[in-house]
Structure formats: C-alpha cells, structure tokens
Design a protein around this motif. Structure first.
Motif, PDB file in Angstrom:
ATOM      1  N   CYS A 613       0.839  -1.201   0.000  1.00 38.19           N
ATOM      2  CA  CYS A 613       0.000   0.000   0.000  1.00 38.19           C
ATOM      3  C   CYS A 613       0.876   1.255   0.000  1.00 38.19           C
ATOM      4  CB  CYS A 613      -0.907   0.011   1.230  1.00 38.19           C
ATOM      5  SG  CYS A 613      -2.045   1.433   1.272  1.00 38.19           S
ATOM      6  N   LEU A 614       0.611   2.155  -0.940  1.00 42.77           N
ATOM      7  CA  LEU A 614       1.244   3.473  -0.944  1.00 42.77           C
ATOM      8  C   LEU A 614       0.275   4.447  -0.284  1.00 42.77           C
ATOM      9  CD1 LEU A 614       3.671   5.200  -1.896  1.00 42.77           C
ATOM     10  CD2 LEU A 614       2.346   5.712  -3.951  1.00 42.77           C
ATOM     11  N   PHE A 615       0.656   4.915   0.874  1.00 39.27           N
ATOM     12  CA  PHE A 615      -0.189   5.793   1.690  1.00 39.27           C
ATOM     13  C   PHE A 615       0.433   7.184   1.662  1.00 39.27           C
ATOM     14  CE2 PHE A 615      -1.359   7.881   5.599  1.00 39.27           C
ATOM     15  CZ  PHE A 615      -2.670   7.499   5.834  1.00 39.27           C
ATOM     16  N   PHE A 616      -0.377   8.232   1.454  1.00 38.44           N
ATOM     17  CA  PHE A 616       0.170   9.583   1.412  1.00 38.44           C
ATOM     18  C   PHE A 616      -0.952  10.589   1.627  1.00 38.44           C
ATOM     19  CE2 PHE A 616      -1.007   8.350  -2.845  1.00 38.44           C
ATOM     20  CZ  PHE A 616      -1.608   9.459  -3.397  1.00 38.44           C
ATOM     21  N   GLU A 655      -6.239  12.421   2.791  1.00 34.42           N
ATOM     22  CA  GLU A 655      -5.570  11.121   2.892  1.00 34.42           C
ATOM     23  C   GLU A 655      -5.823  10.310   1.633  1.00 34.42           C
ATOM     24  OE1 GLU A 655      -6.962   7.148   4.952  1.00 34.42           O
ATOM     25  OE2 GLU A 655      -6.392   8.630   6.464  1.00 34.42           O
ATOM     26  N   ALA A 656      -4.806   9.564   1.196  1.00 31.86           N
ATOM     27  CA  ALA A 656      -4.961   8.693   0.030  1.00 31.86           C
ATOM     28  C   ALA A 656      -4.282   7.364   0.295  1.00 31.86           C
ATOM     29  CB  ALA A 656      -4.359   9.346  -1.214  1.00 31.86           C
ATOM     30  N   GLN A 657      -4.891   6.303  -0.203  1.00 31.11           N
ATOM     31  CA  GLN A 657      -4.312   4.969  -0.160  1.00 31.11           C
ATOM     32  C   GLN A 657      -4.338   4.393  -1.558  1.00 31.11           C
ATOM     33  OE1 GLN A 657      -5.463   2.352   3.128  1.00 31.11           O
ATOM     34  NE2 GLN A 657      -6.743   4.017   3.910  1.00 31.11           N
ATOM     35  N   CYS A 658      -3.194   3.911  -1.993  1.00 34.01           N
ATOM     36  CA  CYS A 658      -3.070   3.403  -3.358  1.00 34.01           C
ATOM     37  C   CYS A 658      -2.558   1.969  -3.307  1.00 34.01           C
ATOM     38  CB  CYS A 658      -2.120   4.292  -4.163  1.00 34.01           C
ATOM     39  SG  CYS A 658      -1.861   3.740  -5.844  1.00 34.01           S
ATOM     40  N   PRO A 659      -3.397   0.971  -3.581  1.00 34.72           N
ATOM     41  CA  PRO A 659      -2.933  -0.419  -3.580  1.00 34.72           C
ATOM     42  C   PRO A 659      -1.913  -0.668  -4.688  1.00 34.72           C
ATOM     43  CG  PRO A 659      -5.333  -0.304  -3.497  1.00 34.72           C
ATOM     44  CD  PRO A 659      -4.843   1.068  -3.826  1.00 34.72           C
ATOM     45  N   CYS A 694      -3.711  -2.166   1.563  1.00 34.59           N
ATOM     46  CA  CYS A 694      -4.363  -0.953   2.039  1.00 34.59           C
ATOM     47  C   CYS A 694      -5.637  -1.319   2.799  1.00 34.59           C
ATOM     48  CB  CYS A 694      -4.736  -0.034   0.874  1.00 34.59           C
ATOM     49  SG  CYS A 694      -3.338   0.635  -0.031  1.00 34.59           S
ATOM     50  N   THR A 695      -5.944  -0.535   3.788  1.00 32.55           N
ATOM     51  CA  THR A 695      -7.268  -0.623   4.375  1.00 32.55           C
ATOM     52  C   THR A 695      -8.249   0.010   3.397  1.00 32.55           C
ATOM     53  OG1 THR A 695      -6.927   1.479   5.525  1.00 32.55           O
ATOM     54  CG2 THR A 695      -6.353  -0.551   6.721  1.00 32.55           C
ATOM     55  N   ARG A 759     -14.492  -2.178   6.357  1.00 31.30           N
ATOM     56  CA  ARG A 759     -14.090  -0.943   7.023  1.00 31.30           C
ATOM     57  C   ARG A 759     -14.198  -1.134   8.525  1.00 31.30           C
ATOM     58  NH1 ARG A 759     -13.030   3.387   4.216  1.00 31.30           N
ATOM     59  NH2 ARG A 759     -13.130   4.620   6.120  1.00 31.30           N
ATOM     60  N   GLN A 760     -13.232  -0.557   9.217  1.00 27.60           N
ATOM     61  CA  GLN A 760     -13.213  -0.670  10.673  1.00 27.60           C
ATOM     62  C   GLN A 760     -14.284   0.230  11.279  1.00 27.60           C
ATOM     63  OE1 GLN A 760      -9.429   0.246  12.372  1.00 27.60           O
ATOM     64  NE2 GLN A 760      -9.997  -0.327  14.441  1.00 27.60           N
TER      65      GLN A 760
END
Length: 1107
Positions: A613-616, A655-659, A694-695, A759-760
């Motif tokens: 996961c690329l998180f940024f 916030e961004a999450q990129c699988p 990624c979540t 999702r949590q």
C-alpha cells in the motif's frame, strides 16, 4: 490542456499568451507553411536570432524529416537555408539560435514547416529576439583605441579581425589591405589546396545549389564567403552509395619552414553540422605527420571561424582531415581558408620518415565507453571521460566554443595541478565559452557531479559559469547550476559544489559554459577537481526509510524525472506533518513554469509476492490546478495509472491509499503532476510505502484501480471507461470518455452485488457519498446496503426510477458503533439499461440534509465543481483566511466569524484568461412551486468579477440572480426558485480583471419559499422499509448489548467485593482515547448539525455490536 500544440506560450507561460503555430495538415503530399519577416536592411557577422520552438507529434503520425527550418531570402530571390533543428518529438518549448552571419543587402527571414499530416499547433515558434545584429557604431572622438582599425564608416574593429575573410567593418575596409595573404574561397578553383588523397572518402568542391535546393537537410545550406546557396566550399559527407571509410583528407601546397616568432597563420571557416560530423583535425606533414589543432563533433548550423598557428623547421604541408559518421544527415564543410604572409610557398618537397600510427581500436563498443562502469582492463573505457580522478580524465573535455572566449586545459609540468580556464579564442560570435565531455551514461538516480570553481580578480564582477546537460535525444537542457560574480580576489580562492545529475535515460554530454566580463591576467574563471560519483545506471542507493518520507530532510527514496517539463520543489511552512514543516509541491501559478507535467519517481523496487500500500497525503488546490496521478512502471518503461485525482479539492490535506499489487519484476512508482491550467497547487506529504494491503480507502474514483471493491457471479459489475459501450459515455470523476467507473449490465430480474473492502467500525457517524447513473427505458433498481460483519445487512439507499443521462449524488449516514462493516451496491436488471457508480467517498462527518445549511466547515456538502471543460474552465476553491498563502481572501468567514472559518473562493489572477467561468452545482432537486435559496456572498469593492445564480433544467440555464454590489462585507441574498421539472442550483463566477468572490452558509428549503410559505404540499414519497428494518435491528442489538453489560457488571462487582479494600484513588486515572485525524478541515471544532430525516430515500443507520 489541449490535445495538440503547446499548453501555453513561452513568454508568459499561460494560455493567454500568443505564439505562432502551424494549422492542421492532412494531405497526400507535403504541404509547406511559411512565415516571413519584414525586410531587414543588413546584418553584422555576429548577428543571430534567438527563439523558442515547439515540435510535437501529438497525433503520432510522424514529424517527417524537415518539419521546421529557416532560410534567408536575399534580393534577387536567392534563398539560403540557415537553421534546421533536430526533428524529434518533445512536448515542450526548446531554445535555439539562428546564426545569420554577415548580410550586406536587404533580406527577409523565412520560417518553413513541411508536413503531410499534423495537428494544429504541433509546430510553433515564440519569443524571437535579435542579438548583436548591428554593425559597430563610431566611437566618440576622432580616432580609434590602440590595437584597432578605423573603418571608412567611422567605426572601429579589433586588429585580430583584419584580413580574416569576414567583413567586420560593414564596408569591407578590414579586408581591403591584405597584401601577401592567400585567400582560397573556392569560387573559381581550389586555390592552394589539393583534394587528392589516399582516403576512399573524398572531399569535393561544390555549392548548395549542386547538393540540393529541395531537401533542406542536405548540405550546409550556404557558403561562408558569399553567405549564399550559390557560393562554393569544400564538403564531405556520407556518399549516396554507402560509407566504406570514415575519414577524408585534403592538403595544401608545400610551404617554407617557419619559426615561433613568425608562425604561419591559417584562418578557415568550418561548418560541422548534424550527427554525421565526427570532427575536424588540422595536421602538419614535414618529416612526420602530427596534429596541431582539432575541433570535435557537431557545432551547429553555422560557419565557425578557426585560427591555427603552425611552426615547422622543415618544408611542410597542411593536412585537413574530417571524420564522418554513418548517420542520416549532416556533414563537414570548409571555406574561406586564408594563409598569412608567413605561409610562404615552397618549391621543395616533403619526405616522410614515418607514417603516423592509426588510432587505437576502442577496447569496447561505443555505448560502453564512458558509461561509468569499467568494461576494459585498467578502466581504459572510462579514462578520458572528464573525471579528473583518472590521469587523462581532464583531456576528455573538448572545447566547443564558437566565439571570442574558449576553454583551455592547463596542466603543470612540475606539479600535478590541472584545471580548465577561460581564455581568448579566435571565434567571431559573441557567445559563451563552452567545453563538453564525450557522450556519457546512462546514469542512475544518485549520479553526482562535484568540482571546484574560482572566479577571481580585481574587478567587482568577474563573469558567469554554469553547468548544462546536452541530451542526445532531447537536446540542450536548462542549466543545472550557475554562479555569477566572483569567489574572491586571490587566485587560490576556490569554492566547491556538488550537483545532482540524477537519472539520464539517454546518452548525454555535460558542458561547462562561461563568459568573462573582461579577459585579463587579473581576471580568471577556472574549474578543477571534476569528479563523478555513484553514476552507473544500475546503482540504486539505499535510504533508511525507503519510499516512506515526510520530506523534512530530503526526498528519501524519490528523485526528479529529468525528462519531464518541470520539477517538484520543497515547500516550507504548510506541510501536513507538523503544519510548519516541508512538503513537495508544484506551484502551477509559478510564472517560470513551462510545459505539461512534472514527475517524481521512486528508486527501483524489488519484486514482492503480496499486495502493498502506498499511503500519502495530497493537496489539489486552486481554480485551475490540474491532475495528480500515481503510476507504476516496469523497467522497460511500460506504465499504468494506479490512482488519480483532478480539479479543486480545497486548501486542505486529504488522505490517500493506493494499492500496489504483487509484482514479479523490479518496478518504480511515480507521482505525476499534470497541468490543466496555470493557477493552482499540487502537493504531497507524509508518504509511506507499507508492507501490507491498504485498508479500505475513504475515496475511490476507480481511475486505474478498483480500490478493493469486488463483484462475483455470472453477471458481475465491470470496471470500465466511457469509451466502451457498456455504460455512461463519461465518468463522473474526470467527465471524459477515458474516465473509469463500475457498471452493471444485467438481464431483467438478475441481481449483482458490488462489495467494498471491510471498514473498521468507529464510534463516529460517517457519511457515505457516491454518484450513480441509471439509464434506460426501465434501468432496474439500485440498492445500497451496509453489511455488518456479524449481522444482517441494512438498506440505506434505494432507487428504481429512470434518471436520464446524468450522474446523480447519493449519500447516507452510518453509525457502526465499533462494528466492522462493508458497503454493498446491489443492482437488479431492468430493460435495456445500465446502472453505474463512481466516486464513492466516506466522510468522517454526518451527512448534510438537503434542507440544512452548508457551512463548509465539514466539506462542500452536496455541492460540487464540474470537470466538464465544455461547461467551465475554472473551479471554486474551499479555503480559509488562516490557511490561505496565495490569494487575497475575506479576513474571516461568515459562519464562525474567524480567520479559521471556511468558505468557497473564486479568485481572479493574471494566470487565467479573462471571462473564464467556474460553476458550482447542487444536487438534483425535485420540481417546486417555491424553494428558497439563501447564501452569504463576499465581493471586494475593487472586484469586477461577476457572480450569477442559475437554475439548470434539461441542460438549459435560467438566470435567478446577478450579484452586483456587496460592499466589501458578507451580505445575505435570498432567491426564490420555481421549476416544473427537476433542476439544479448553479453558482457561476465569471473572472474579469481583478478581485475575488466568496460564498458561505448556503441553504435551500425545499417546498418553502423565502417568505417562509409552504408551496409544495405533496412531499416525495419515502421508502421507509429500510428505516423500519434498521430500527428493529437497532432495538434488538441494543437489548442484547444492555443484557450483556448487566451480566458483566454483576460478575465484576462480585469479584471486586471479594477483594481487599481498594485504594481511595483507584477510580482516578487517565482515559485511553484514540485520536482520529480529520483530513477535511483544519482542526476547527463547531457544533455538529442535527440530522433531520430527508424527504427522499435515505435512512440513517445505527448498529451496535452483539455481545
């Protein structure tokens, strides 16, 4: 950005600037476009035209061999080619210089473009500037300074320019009294030169008319002595048959011996153009054959002056040898050879005692030479590449100067000291001194150049020195580094610098360029200790944090792409990490920015068997910002888009999450900023590359990825784009045919489910936003469920109506009470229709009801900017006075009355064209006999921008209000809306010349007009089945939860009673709470809006965990 041509002009760097471009061409044969200058009276020998040109093959049909060139048209209709740039396709403006030379009669400059097929603007020019074109003016007073010749015109020229074959005076005075000089201009014969030689490849006497008048790439275009196509010269190139030998030589008559006090001086003009030009060498043949002068490679499309001093104790001949390479175009010409009176003819002959040895065969193939890797014994292939670490490394620098200053290598005979310095040269152009390395590279991301430099002397300003890359494919690149002024007074006052060369995919040369204000023994420009480190293409440095980076101490495992148009820059003071730290950004409003895109690339990554996961965090801010892409590419250059966002997302961090799926080969990740305009900012911060999936992302646009959404069965949901026939013509994110979404095409009565990742659960109420598209005679139905992990799914949205060819907004509140959950989009097929969804976003705040006030403190509610470029070109911007660093804003918002409060801003700057607009659209609203729209507006006294309120129905706009005077303060406006059909409310800002417009606290009351009268007696029917089911489940779960808590409490109390008496302070302590960052606002807390039931098909859902 346009599909063809430049994204902006060069001068202003905006779409408002003007340039000249070639129209669309589509023909069977070649068509030529012609741009002609006004008539110019004459030009000096140093005259040159500097311009910016653009060559891009946007349609990928080929540029042809000569898409752009320049010529001069003399009186009498004689035309000569003077400039031919490399026909390579690059989407950026490039700099070029056209050397016109001495032209004594009126002439015109003609710019040509010859193509059979090409798009509008793909060939363009801009920013033309004439330099040093006037003849010298007479000095004040009667005479000329010492060492200068007075011309008949009254002006003065330096003595070194006398009898050099060029009319520097402008009236021929400097070339009249040349008794004893022997000029060979080859107009009538060969003069003192003999073209017979042992070489298979031969020099020929010719002119441009004989070579070609049709193909602009053939020949030098003109001679030197006449500066015309009819003038003669000596020329050598690749024969029409084939190249069987790569060298050609011609020689002078025999000449008498000379001495150092009276050397034989030879002046000549050389034309070394194109990749075929390997270089030119002057040799002396007496008892031996040895070189006395050389000039390597291609120098450009001009005749360059050379001067050679020859000293020989024996009768000798001068040999001029050319090296020719087997490429597509170019060659070497020689003209206007002048021998000084000291070059005396001899009746004797020469007897060679020894023939020169042929050059040593290279120990490696050319691509392996100077590639920063030792491929030969003793590193012979890297020995002469410009690195002073090698004994002969300094000799790898070759002077390419064409003007009166040049670079010279100094090597001490007694010490090991060596350096390059700027000295007087024999060229006539008023250009910088330049020295180059051989072709180097390719290089890796850590390639570094280090050197010491000194600009010393008694003057206040010594001059300038710089470093530049000349790419073998992309051509001359912008300067990497430059210094101007002086480093000190004494010769030993050196300074050191390190320059990141970075990744260079193509072979390239490095160049030192310099210009001294005045050359003298007391003013020097020098460079020494030149070293290359960690430059091999396969060398990848390691970084402790890898690709994870907050940019406070550099770029970690990321580097700038050197083949793009602009760089990402470090931005101080507005980061995400600490609020006052550093982030990486591209300021689209920067006036020096040119081109369409800038890339930030990761170091190569090793294969990995599992998903990562690329998180940024990112920011897309401004009325005309562009797009931020995340791409993945393999080591062969094949790339795919993993994630994308475009348009205005507000002056806040998201916030961004990129699988990143499992990769079987090495790969790289790229952040790419793409301009769509010239007024905005793209920024990233706090990047983390996580070794886990990624979540569930809070936002999914389906551009390049599914974000973990899945579908199974015989008729699953399909991930597709608008350029297929499966769904809507355009997506919602980009509003283009290339944009992606999820679509279901189902037989009648057949269902299919699109399921989100898990999702949590949290204690907060969140809002699920999405856009849906239902089209067809009977499109079927779309139902959205919230599925808890340990309970029955609950319906939160349902629609089965024919909706037309539009994307609609849907949302719903979810309170999961710490229970993990999923979204399910269930489509049931109808007749000849489809159901699509796009832009699913989960906000950490409760949904805003249609009838509630949008304060903009928790986002934009149901309001949105359109990305349809046919509708508008700009965007409304969500910002606050506290966070705003670029645009003028109100000092406070209306909601909070503080600088922290948010509002929507429509700025007006000189970066965007006047009369462009931005439209802000509401959700689709039902027909009404009277609905009131209330809002607060801000407009400066000096602002001439306009604000309109419209009703949009069936694609037509109906004006409701034009806001004129506001008075520089927030002012409330009430607007009644009546519509017999479904509609949207549109706020449209129109940019004029100056000033801003702002909006805040927007509210509309469906079915109630501004007089507070109920106008719509029949409210839309509401499907309450989901609400009933939700209520039942909530009650059952609540009872189970309370029962479990009661049992647990009784058992705990018994255990406590059995223990010894507790401490009196045991009830005190610290609470352990989890902080959940809010990525849509700037740490502002306001009273939460109450959630009233909506007069539509949405239900609030609350879930509690069973115990």
């Amino acid at each position: 950005m346009p599909d063809s041509g430049p994204s902006s002009d060069y001068t202003t760097g905006t779409a408002m600037g003007w340039f000249m471009g070639v129209t669309t061409v589509k023909a069977v044969s070649f068509h030529t476009a012609l741009l002609i200058s006004p008539e110019i009276k004459q030009a000096s020998p140093t005259c040159r035209l500097r311009l910016r040109y653009f060559l891009w093959d946007s349609g990928q049909t080929g540029l042809d061999s000569a898409p752009l060139w320049a010529s001069i048209l003399h009186q009498g209709s004689q035309e000569s080619v003077v400039w031919r740039p490399e026909a390579s396709s690059i989407r950026s403006w490039r700099e070029a210089t056209i050397f016109l030379g001495r032209i004594s009669s009126p002439f015109k400059i003609r710019l040509h473009s010859q193509r059979s097929e090409g798009r509008r603007g793909d060939v363009a020019i801009d920013d033309l500037e004439f330099l040093d074109c006037a003849l010298p003016s007479p000095p004040p007073g009667e005479g000329c300074p010492a060492g200068m010749l007075r011309c008949k015109r009254g002006n003065c020229v330096e003595q070194r320019l006398v009898c050099d074959g060029t009319d520097d005076c402008g009236d021929g005075t400097d070339e009249e009294t040349c008794t004893g000089y022997r000029l060979s201009d080859f107009e009538d014969d060969l003069g003192d030169w003999d073209l017979r030689s042992l070489s298979v490849l031969k020099w020929v006497r010719t002119n441009q008319t004989n070579i070609s008048t049709m193909d602009p790439l053939k020949g030098p275009g003109r001679d030197h002595s006449k500066n015309s196509a009819s003038g003669h010269f000596l020329y050598v190139t690749v024969p029409e048959t084939s190249l069987t030998a790569d060298w050609a030589v011609f020689q002078s008559v025999h000449l008498e011996p000379t001495n150092s006090s009276h050397p034989c001086k030879m002046v000549m003009y050389t034309h070394q153009f194109g990749p075929r030009s390997g270089g030119l060498t002057v040799m002396v043949a007496d008892r031996y054959v040895y070189p006395v002068w050389e000039r390597g490679g291609s120098l450009g499309d001009l005749w360059v002056k050379a001067e050679v001093d020859i000293v020989s104790n024996y009768t000798f001949q001068i040999l001029i040898m050319a090296a020719i390479r087997n490429f597509t175009y170019g060659g070497i010409g020689v003209d206007s050879i002048i021998l000084s009176p000291e070059c005396r003819l001899s009746s004797g002959t020469t007897s060679l005692e020894k023939f020169p040895k042929p050059p040593k065969h290279p120990c490696a193939e050319p691509p392996l030479i100077c590639d920063f890797h030792d491929d030969c014994p003793g590193a012979e292939d890297e020995a002469k590449c410009g690195d002073f670490s090698y004994p002969e490394g300094s000799s790898g620098w070759t002077d390419r100067s064409i003007g009166s200053q040049g670079w010279v290598l100094y090597k001490s005979s007694t010490s090991k000291e060596e350096y390059l310095y700027v000295a007087e040269a024999k060229g006539q152009q008023l250009t910088e001194a330049q020295t180059r390395t051989p072709l180097l590279g390719p290089t890796g991301p850590a390639c570094n150049l280090s050197f010491d430099y000194a600009l010393t002397g008694d003057f206040d300003h010594i001059g300038e020195v710089s470093v530049r890359v000349i790419d073998s494919l992309l051509g001359m690149q912008p300067k990497l580094w430059e210094f101007s002024g002086k480093t000190g007074t004494g010769e030993g006052e050196w300074k050191h610098t390190d320059i990141l060369i970075g990744v260079r995919k193509h072979r390239f040369q490095l160049a030192f360029e310099a210009r001294a204000v005045k050359l003298s023994p007391h003013a020097k420009i020098k460079v020494k200790n030149v070293h290359f480190t960690t430059c091999h293409a396969d060398f990848t440095p390691s970084h402790p944090t890898g690709l994870s980076c907050n940019f406070e101490d550099g770029m970690c495992g990321w580097y700038q792409d050197n083949s793009d148009n602009f760089d990402w820059v470090m931005l101080n003071g507005t980061d995400h990490t600490i609020g006052s730290g550093r982030s990486l950004a591209v300021d689209m409003w920067n006036p020096s920015l040119r081109g369409a895109f800038g890339r930030l690339i990761s170091f190569p990554q090793s294969p990995h068997p599992t998903e990562r996961c690329l998180f940024f965090y990112y920011k897309l801010y401004g009325p005309n910002t562009g797009t931020l892409n995340v791409k993945l590419s393999d080591m062969n250059g094949y790339e795919i888009v993993l994630w994308t966002r475009s348009g205005a997302h507000g002056n806040v961090w998201h916030e961004a999450q990129c699988p990143v799926t499992n990769q079987h080969t090495r790969f790289q990740l790229t952040f790419e900023a793409v301009r769509s305009g010239f007024d905005g900012q793209v920024a990233i911060d706090d990047v983390a590359f996580l070794d886990r999936p990624c979540t569930s992302p809070s936002m999914c646009s389906f551009e390049g990825q599914r974000c973990g959404y899945s579908s199974a069965g015989e008729f699953p949901w399909i991930h597709t784009s608008g350029d297929t026939s499966l769904g809507p013509k355009t997506d919602h994110t980009l509003e283009t045919e290339q944009g992606f979404y999820m679509v279901a095409n189902l037989p009648s009565g057949v269902s299919s489910v699109l399921t989100s990742p898990v999702r949590q659960g949290t204690a907060k109420t969140v809002c699920v936003h999405f856009w849906y598209h239902m089209r067809g005679v009977n499109p079927g139905s779309l139902t959205v469920y919230m599925k808890p992990m340990n309970g029955e799914r609950v319906r939160i949205f349902s629609n089965s109506l024919r909706q037309g060819d539009v994307w609609r907004h849907g949302n719903g509140n979810i309170s999961s009470a710490l229970v993990d959950w999923q979204l399910e989009f269930e489509a049931v097929g109808g007749k000849d229709g489809h159901i699509a969804v796009d832009d699913i976003f989960i906000s950490p705040h409760p949904c805003e009801d249609q009838g509630s006030k949008c304060t903009l403190e928790k986002g934009m509610c149901g309001w949105s900017n359109t990305q349809n470029v046919k509708t508008d070109k700009l965007d409304w911007v969500l910002t606050s006075h506290e966070t705003e660093k670029h645009y003028p804003t109100p000092a406070e918002d209306h909601t909070l009355g503080t600088e922290k409060g948010h509002f929507l801003l429509f700025p007006s700057t000189n970066r965007t064209q006047a009369n462009q607009n931005a439209q802000l659209l509401s959700s689709h609203l039902p027909p009404t006999k009277g609905t009131c729209v209330r809002f607060w507006a801000y407009k400066q006294h000096s602002s001439d921008s306009q604000l309109f309120v419209w009703r949009l129905s069936n694609g037509r706009l109906h004006q409701l209000l034009e806001v004129s005077e506001v008075g520089g303060l927030w002012k409330r406006f009430d607007v009644n809306v009546e519509s017999s059909e479904e509609y949207q409310i549109v706020f449209e800002g129109i940019k004029r010349t100056a000033g801003v417009v702002a909006l805040d606290d927007i509210v509309y009351t469906i079915g109630i007009n501004c007089a507070n009268q109920v106008t719509d007696l029949t409210a839309p029917k509401r499907d309450n089945a989901g609400g009933i089911a939700a209520t039942v489940i909530v009650v059952l779960l609540l009872i189970a939860t309370l029962t479990g808590l009661l049992v647990y409490y009784l058992r705990t109390r018994q255990n406590v009673t059995a223990m010894s008496n507790p401490s009196p302070f045991s009830s005190a302590g610290f609470s352990n709470e989890t902080y959940e960052p809010d990525t849509t606002q700037d740490h502002v807390t306001t009273t939460q809006a109450q959630n009233h039931p909506m007069a539509a098909e949405f239900n609030n859902v609350q879930l509690y965990e069973e115990v």
